[in-house]
Write an enzyme that holds these catalytic residues in place. Structure first.
Site, PDB file in Angstrom:
ATOM      1  N   ARG A  66      93.269  84.653 138.768  1.00 23.77           N
ATOM      2  CA  ARG A  66      94.534  83.991 139.108  1.00 23.77           C
ATOM      3  C   ARG A  66      95.438  84.975 139.844  1.00 23.77           C
ATOM      4  O   ARG A  66      96.126  84.616 140.805  1.00 23.77           O
ATOM      5  CB  ARG A  66      95.228  83.519 137.825  1.00 23.77           C
ATOM      6  CG  ARG A  66      96.511  82.744 138.043  1.00 23.77           C
ATOM      7  CD  ARG A  66      96.237  81.360 138.551  1.00 23.77           C
ATOM      8  NE  ARG A  66      97.477  80.652 138.798  1.00 23.77           N
ATOM      9  CZ  ARG A  66      97.624  79.329 138.630  1.00 23.77           C
ATOM     10  NH1 ARG A  66      96.611  78.609 138.219  1.00 23.77           N
ATOM     11  NH2 ARG A  66      98.779  78.735 138.887  1.00 23.77           N
ATOM     12  N   ILE A  93     101.745  77.215 139.498  1.00 20.10           N
ATOM     13  CA  ILE A  93     102.765  78.179 139.060  1.00 20.10           C
ATOM     14  C   ILE A  93     102.426  79.523 139.707  1.00 20.10           C
ATOM     15  O   ILE A  93     101.336  80.049 139.496  1.00 20.10           O
ATOM     16  CB  ILE A  93     102.775  78.314 137.524  1.00 20.10           C
ATOM     17  CG1 ILE A  93     103.003  76.935 136.884  1.00 20.10           C
ATOM     18  CG2 ILE A  93     103.838  79.310 137.072  1.00 20.10           C
ATOM     19  CD1 ILE A  93     104.289  76.259 137.289  1.00 20.10           C
ATOM     20  N   ASN A 108     112.418  75.252 144.590  1.00 20.85           N
ATOM     21  CA  ASN A 108     111.492  74.194 144.188  1.00 20.85           C
ATOM     22  C   ASN A 108     112.289  72.913 143.968  1.00 20.85           C
ATOM     23  O   ASN A 108     113.459  72.948 143.618  1.00 20.85           O
ATOM     24  CB  ASN A 108     110.779  74.586 142.885  1.00 20.85           C
ATOM     25  CG  ASN A 108     109.850  73.483 142.365  1.00 20.85           C
ATOM     26  OD1 ASN A 108     109.041  72.954 143.110  1.00 20.85           O
ATOM     27  ND2 ASN A 108     110.003  73.131 141.090  1.00 20.85           N
ATOM     28  N   THR A 109     111.657  71.785 144.194  1.00 21.56           N
ATOM     29  CA  THR A 109     112.263  70.504 143.852  1.00 21.56           C
ATOM     30  C   THR A 109     111.441  69.891 142.726  1.00 21.56           C
ATOM     31  O   THR A 109     110.211  69.926 142.749  1.00 21.56           O
ATOM     32  CB  THR A 109     112.338  69.543 145.061  1.00 21.56           C
ATOM     33  OG1 THR A 109     112.939  68.323 144.630  1.00 21.56           O
ATOM     34  CG2 THR A 109     110.998  69.271 145.707  1.00 21.56           C
ATOM     35  N   HIS A 110     112.163  69.415 141.699  1.00 21.04           N
ATOM     36  CA  HIS A 110     111.494  68.872 140.511  1.00 21.04           C
ATOM     37  C   HIS A 110     112.033  67.454 140.264  1.00 21.04           C
ATOM     38  O   HIS A 110     113.251  67.246 140.314  1.00 21.04           O
ATOM     39  CB  HIS A 110     111.777  69.773 139.294  1.00 21.04           C
ATOM     40  CG  HIS A 110     111.126  69.299 138.037  1.00 21.04           C
ATOM     41  ND1 HIS A 110     109.768  69.420 137.800  1.00 21.04           N
ATOM     42  CD2 HIS A 110     111.640  68.673 136.956  1.00 21.04           C
ATOM     43  CE1 HIS A 110     109.482  68.897 136.627  1.00 21.04           C
ATOM     44  NE2 HIS A 110     110.593  68.430 136.090  1.00 21.04           N
ATOM     45  N   ASP A 142     111.914  80.950 139.125  1.00 22.39           N
ATOM     46  CA  ASP A 142     111.838  82.250 138.439  1.00 22.39           C
ATOM     47  C   ASP A 142     110.496  82.303 137.719  1.00 22.39           C
ATOM     48  O   ASP A 142     109.609  81.493 137.983  1.00 22.39           O
ATOM     49  CB  ASP A 142     113.040  82.457 137.501  1.00 22.39           C
ATOM     50  CG  ASP A 142     113.049  81.490 136.333  1.00 22.39           C
ATOM     51  OD1 ASP A 142     114.044  81.486 135.587  1.00 22.39           O
ATOM     52  OD2 ASP A 142     112.064  80.721 136.165  1.00 22.39           O
ATOM     53  N   ALA A 143     110.344  83.204 136.781  1.00 17.85           N
ATOM     54  CA  ALA A 143     109.009  83.423 136.192  1.00 17.85           C
ATOM     55  C   ALA A 143     108.592  82.291 135.254  1.00 17.85           C
ATOM     56  O   ALA A 143     107.432  82.169 134.896  1.00 17.85           O
ATOM     57  CB  ALA A 143     108.986  84.751 135.442  1.00 17.85           C
ATOM     58  N   ASP A 146     109.856  75.728 135.998  1.00 15.56           N
ATOM     59  CA  ASP A 146     111.034  74.886 136.270  1.00 15.56           C
ATOM     60  C   ASP A 146     112.270  75.367 135.521  1.00 15.56           C
ATOM     61  O   ASP A 146     113.104  74.561 135.091  1.00 15.56           O
ATOM     62  CB  ASP A 146     110.719  73.424 135.890  1.00 15.56           C
ATOM     63  CG  ASP A 146     109.549  72.881 136.700  1.00 15.56           C
ATOM     64  OD1 ASP A 146     108.759  72.101 136.126  1.00 15.56           O
ATOM     65  OD2 ASP A 146     109.407  73.257 137.873  1.00 15.56           O
TER      66      ASP A 146
HETATM   67  C1  GRF Z   1     107.950  65.401 144.327  1.00 10.73           C
HETATM   68  O1  GRF Z   1     108.605  64.371 143.616  1.00 10.73           O
HETATM   69  C2  GRF Z   1     108.112  66.714 143.613  1.00 10.73           C
HETATM   70  O2  GRF Z   1     109.344  66.842 142.935  1.00 10.73           O
HETATM   71  C3  GRF Z   1     107.001  66.645 142.611  1.00 10.73           C
HETATM   72  O3  GRF Z   1     105.920  66.085 143.293  1.00 10.73           O
HETATM   73  C4  GRF Z   1     106.435  65.200 144.300  1.00 10.73           C
HETATM   74  C5  GRF Z   1     105.811  65.587 145.612  1.00 10.73           C
HETATM   75  O4  GRF Z   1     105.975  64.525 146.492  1.00 10.73           O
HETATM   76  N1  GRF Z   1     106.670  67.959 142.089  1.00 10.73           N
HETATM   77  P1  GRF Z   1     105.598  64.740 148.057  1.00 10.73           P
HETATM   78  O5  GRF Z   1     104.252  65.466 148.090  1.00 10.73           O
HETATM   79  O6  GRF Z   1     106.692  65.543 148.673  1.00 10.73           O
HETATM   80  O7  GRF Z   1     105.531  63.338 148.584  1.00 10.73           O
END
Ligand code: GRF
Length: 201
Positions: A66, A93, A108-110, A142-143, A146
């Site tokens: 990894r 990760i 990152n977007t969650h 960060d480490a 999320d």
């Molecule tokens: C997004 O909603 C992101 O937050 C999540 O996976 C989805 C990815 O969607 N981790 P896409 O690949 O951008 O359509």
């Protein structure tokens, strides 16, 4: 600013960034210089190729450990000299080396309102829990999983009869706008991270 975007799937957040940049290349203040993925054959890579953007793929299974995967991903990303790295549906990760090189400029977007429902199933978990509102969070990585400093969040209502796909799509409508807005502001105005507080200048 130079952006490297990391994807693992459909790449609709990536597409939202590409569309925003294409519609205002000067004003947006950033451009996507490369798209990276942990697997081949995903729509996210096709979107990059269609836009004429270089891509790279680092499958975890291609490396003995990894740590070697993490180092390879960091190298492949660094080759494009990004100012900011954006994880847009990247489902791995990253490790110490990647964070050593990009920590503090890796967002990152969650698809949940962190700290609620972290991890790979945030939409499913919010639904199962019976949450009435959920949403999305753009944060620095960060480490932890999320757990990094939050930059912005958007609220999305959960509707009776929602299944995971319907709720996730409703979240993504908010998430794409939020990510485009945040990345552009970080790129244009610069920012400071002090502990858990993020200030965009
Ligand atoms: C997004 O909603 C992101 O937050 C999540 O996976 C989805 C990815 O969607 N981790 P896409 O690949 O951008 O359509």
């Amino acid at each position: 600013s130079r952006l490297v975007v990391l994807v693992s799937g459909s790449g609709t957040n990536l597409q939202a960034l590409l569309d925003a940049i294409a519609s205002d290349p000067e004003g947006y203040g950033a451009r996507v210089v490369a798209v990276g993925a942990d697997r081949d054959g995903i729509a996210g890579l096709e979107r990059a190729e269609k836009a004429g953007i270089p891509t790279f793929v680092c499958p975890v299974k291609a490396y003995a450990t990894r740590q070697e995967w993490d180092e390879a991903l960091a190298e492949a990303t660094a080759a494009h000299e990004p100012d900011l790295v954006v994880s847009a549906g990247f489902m791995k990760i990253v490790g110490k080396e990647f964070l050593r090189r990009f920590g503090g400029r890796f967002v990152n977007t969650h698809p949940a309102l962190l700290p609620a429902f972290p991890g790979a199933h945030g939409v499913r978990d919010a639904l199962a829990y019976g949450a009435k509102v959920t949403g999305c969070t753009v944060h620095f990585v960060d480490a932890g999983v999320d757990t990094g400093p939050i930059i912005a969040q958007g609220v999305v209502e959960v509707r009776d009869g929602d299944d995971e796909a319907a709720l996730h799509e409703r979240i993504k409508e908010v998430e794409r706008r939020l990510l485009v807005d945040v990345v552009g502001r970080l790129a244009r105005h610069g920012y400071r991270i002090e502990g858990r507080k993020v200030t965009i200048q």
